[in-house]
Design an enzyme around this catalytic site. Structure first.
Site, PDB file in Angstrom:
ATOM      1  N   ASP A   1       0.857  -1.184   0.000  1.00  0.00           N
ATOM      2  CA  ASP A   1       0.000   0.000   0.000  1.00  0.00           C
ATOM      3  C   ASP A   1       0.885   1.224   0.000  1.00  0.00           C
ATOM      4  O   ASP A   1       1.950   1.238   0.621  1.00  0.00           O
ATOM      5  CB  ASP A   1      -0.975  -0.002   1.179  1.00  0.00           C
TER       6      ASP A   1
ATOM      7  N   ASP B   1      -9.938   3.234   5.829  1.00  0.00           N
ATOM      8  CA  ASP B   1      -8.818   3.160   6.773  1.00  0.00           C
ATOM      9  C   ASP B   1      -9.234   3.925   8.023  1.00  0.00           C
ATOM     10  O   ASP B   1      -9.275   5.154   8.037  1.00  0.00           O
ATOM     11  CB  ASP B   1      -7.577   3.780   6.125  1.00  0.00           C
TER      12      ASP B   1
ATOM     13  N   GLU C   1      -8.382   4.278  12.005  1.00  0.00           N
ATOM     14  CA  GLU C   1      -7.387   3.960  13.024  1.00  0.00           C
ATOM     15  C   GLU C   1      -7.185   5.179  13.922  1.00  0.00           C
ATOM     16  O   GLU C   1      -7.982   6.107  13.897  1.00  0.00           O
ATOM     17  CB  GLU C   1      -6.081   3.521  12.363  1.00  0.00           C
TER      18      GLU C   1
END
Length: 376
Positions: free
Chosen positions: A93, A182, A184
């Protein structure tokens, strides 16, 4: 005859005014690279993030228990992953930190897939997205886009719109993976972005629901066990619909968040570049990219959770599906020992819980395998 799911296309972006208050104290107009009113917290600065827009997949795994990192690799010369060809489909990534990537070299090194950062919040688009996203595709990799969530600035639906409108969509070309949320640690403020666990769960649902309505696909969720446990209360709300991408820099993925029965991707290393494993074969990775097919015409409109001893039209359909995938069952509407054995064999090969029960996860995997035969 099977019919392939097609995305309905991206809708026009909604107004970008957020429904959540920004947690940073300063306030100013957004800069080209992000919002100048968001300031990086100390752990983020240690990971190289100094302003909004610079967050990247896995930054918090480094700052909260993973390898320390002072910034990111920014030149193609540094982008040589340590991939092990015998361990299954592997990929990387990347984000703007990585600059222009030598994708031909990535392919030669063993990368099968790549995810590229497209957007963050509702205020940042990556300046290197086009080169990275199209370059991966042109080099023969299966590619996808990811969105770095910032729930403190706008709703999940608004950010899903922003993501899809800036490269995060999906196409049924067999080479484009579904987009990634994503979610987090917050690099710009409080760990959970100022939300309670229930509010966070609802924010994620707002994003994933909107993404599905725009693309016809369920977004992959990238997270860590510790953040998910702390900020969502380890909710199990998404473990039957959304593939899991877990981050853990160790020899195993460890305990999975949200009681997901299996991970789909595992980010297992970050040097010299983020490295990931896909949990399955290359053919199954292609199935994930291609998307699932609708049930054949004449299939039951409602598929129950099936187990040994049950009978009915959905058992008949199960037996036909398993036969299509290589089993040799008598199609007798009866979930007997032979059907149980075939179900367990399928579950084992699909790397899901081998319990002999056919619930939403097993049905989903069955349809995905049928897609590999039908959605050509």
């Amino acid at each position: 005859m099977y019919r392939c799911v097609r995305p309905i296309g991206a809708a026009l972006a909604l107004a970008l005014a957020g429904s959540f208050a920004v947690t940073a104290t300063a306030s100013a107009a957004a800069s080209p690279s992000g919002r100048s009113d968001l300031r990086a917290v100390a752990p983020a600065r240690a990971a190289g993030i100094t302003q909004a827009g610079q967050a990247y997949m896995g930054w918090s795994a480094k700052a909260h228990g993973g390898p320390a990192a002072a910034g990111r690799a920014t030149t193609g010369a540094m982008l040589t992953p340590n991939l092990t060809p015998t361990s299954g489909p592997q990929g990387i990534d990347v984000s703007a930190w990585n600059g222009e990537v030598d994708w031909a070299s990535m392919a030669r090194s063993g990368s099968t897939f790549a995810y590229v950062k497209a957007t963050e919040g509702n205020y940042y688009t990556s300046s290197t997205f086009a080169q990275q996203y199209n370059g991966a595709y042109n080099a023969g990799l299966i590619r996808g886009a990811y969105h770095f969530a910032n729930p403190s600035v706008s709703s999940g639906a608004v950010q899903a719109d922003y993501f899809v409108s800036h490269g995060g969509g999906w196409s049924p070309d067999g080479r484009t993976l579904p987009g990634v949320l994503d979610i987090e640690y917050n690099p710009y403020g409080s760990t959970c972005y100022g939300l309670t666990t229930s509010q966070m769960s609802n924010w994620i649902a707002s994003f994933t629901s909107r993404y599905n309505s725009l693309t016809g696909r369920d977004a992959v969720i990238y997270t860590t066990y510790d953040w998910w446990s702390q900020c969502t209360g380890n909710t199990t709300r998404f473990n039957r619909t959304n593939p899991l991408w877990v981050a853990r820099y160790a020899s195993t993925p460890g305990v999975l968040p949200g009681q997901w029965p299996a991970y789909t991707f595992w980010q297992h290393a970050s040097t010299p570049i983020d490295e990931n494993w896909f949990n399955g074969t290359t053919s199954r990775l292609k199935v994930l990219a291609r998307g699932t097919c609708l049930l054949p015409l004449g299939a039951p409109t409602h598929l129950r959770v099936l187990h040994e001893g049950m009978t009915g039209s959905d058992v008949e359909y199960l037996q036909k599906a398993l036969n299509e995938l290589g089993a040799h069952l008598a199609v007798d509407h009866d979930f007997g020992p032979a059907t149980l054995s075939a179900v367990k064999t399928f579950q084992r090969e699909a790397h899901i819980a081998v319990d002999g029960s056919v619930g939403p996860i097993t049905w989903s995997h069955l349809k995905a395998e049928l897609a590999s035969k039908a959605c050509k």
